[in-house]
Structures are given as C-alpha cells and as structure tokens.
Design an enzyme around this catalytic site. Sequence first.
Site, PDB file in Angstrom:
ATOM      1  N   HIS A   1      -4.818  -7.800  -4.170  1.00 58.70           N
ATOM      2  CA  HIS A   1      -5.385  -8.242  -2.898  1.00 58.70           C
ATOM      3  C   HIS A   1      -6.804  -8.681  -3.218  1.00 58.70           C
ATOM      4  O   HIS A   1      -7.452  -8.112  -4.101  1.00 58.70           O
ATOM      5  CB  HIS A   1      -5.412  -7.086  -1.899  1.00 58.70           C
ATOM      6  CG  HIS A   1      -6.233  -7.368  -0.684  1.00 58.70           C
ATOM      7  ND1 HIS A   1      -5.789  -8.175   0.347  1.00 58.70           N
ATOM      8  CD2 HIS A   1      -7.483  -6.969  -0.342  1.00 58.70           C
ATOM      9  CE1 HIS A   1      -6.736  -8.248   1.272  1.00 58.70           C
ATOM     10  NE2 HIS A   1      -7.776  -7.528   0.880  1.00 58.70           N
TER      11      HIS A   1
ATOM     12  N   CYS B   1      -3.453 -13.408   0.940  1.00 59.27           N
ATOM     13  CA  CYS B   1      -4.891 -13.128   0.914  1.00 59.27           C
ATOM     14  C   CYS B   1      -5.601 -13.872  -0.215  1.00 59.27           C
ATOM     15  O   CYS B   1      -6.743 -14.316  -0.057  1.00 59.27           O
ATOM     16  CB  CYS B   1      -5.137 -11.629   0.785  1.00 59.27           C
ATOM     17  SG  CYS B   1      -4.361 -10.894  -0.674  1.00 59.27           S
TER      18      CYS B   1
END
Length: 186
Positions: A36, A114
């Site tokens: 992420h 993301c």
Amino acid sequence: MNFFLVRWPGEPVLLNVYDMYKINEFTSNIGLGVFHSGVEIYGSEYAYGGHQYPFTGIFEINPRDEKELGEQFRFRQTIQIGYTDFTEDDIKRITNELGKEFRGDRYHLMNNNCNHFSGSFTKGLSRFILCGQDIPPWVNRLAYFSSWVPFLERCLPKEWLMPMALQHSLSCRQDSTCSEASTPQY
C-alpha cells in the site's frame, strides 16, 4: 561582502510504502510483494481505498501511521519522489479534483489501486503535475504481474480494499458528530 540568495527546491514529496500482509516477509524478496502507498506532503499523507459509494476514495492520515490504516499494514519505508512548489491549499484542491477520478466505487485491486493513485498524484497523470516523478515500479509490480495471471486477484482478501482510516472517513461523512478536522472535504 557578497550574499547569495539560496532558493529551496520546494516542499518534499514523499512516498510512504507499507507491507500489506505478513506474506511479504517471504515474497517481497522475489519482487512480488503486496504494498500500500500514500503520498506525504505538508505533514499529511494522502492515500486511496475502495468503498461502494460514487464519491472520492482518497483519504488523509498522519504520515506513516500504520495503526490508522489497520492491522494488515506495516510501515516499510519512505522514498523521496521529488519536490513541489504547490501550496497546501493547492494540494487540497488537487486531491479534491483527483477524487473525481479516484472514486471509492472505482477502486480495483489490479487496475486502479492505491499505488496507481500515488503514481498519478506524484507524476501528474491528470492535469496537475505535483513533482513530475513516478513511484518506483516495484511498489505496484504485483498488480502488473496479476494482469498476466487473472486468477491471482481472486486469491487476495477483499478487506485489503478499505483501510480503517477510510472506514473512519466514511463514518464521519455519514455521522455529523465527527470533528470537522477528521472529515475529508474532497
């Protein structure tokens, strides 16, 4: 006596990278980690996650705060991407504009995640160019690899779509008791 005016290069643009699963202890060494990322600028970190609503999936957290993201996240490292001359107010406007493209209901683990957001935000794939530099390719390598191995996406847990901080932002949007500082305005 001669004086020289030194011009600072601007505000640093940082990429904060998190391991998303304990399996990264084994797989990241072969280049297939699950990561992420969020972009840190002016003391805030901006990231993107999925939800079922047709509005922004971009949320703001304290930089490198893995607890705010949730238990499946572990902070890995910060990478300096570049510098920008945009002001804090400009950054708010840019994230507001990017929120139209990076809506929660458009999140896709392999095609619009993301890391895609972080790359678009830093490199400027929209009409805004924050610093003109892309994120390192290894951060999103699994998404690229999985486009060649379609069944891989079905093997990954769906809870990876929505970090706790985004869940909190959604709750604040629906509940007027949250403080204005914790409610995203994008």
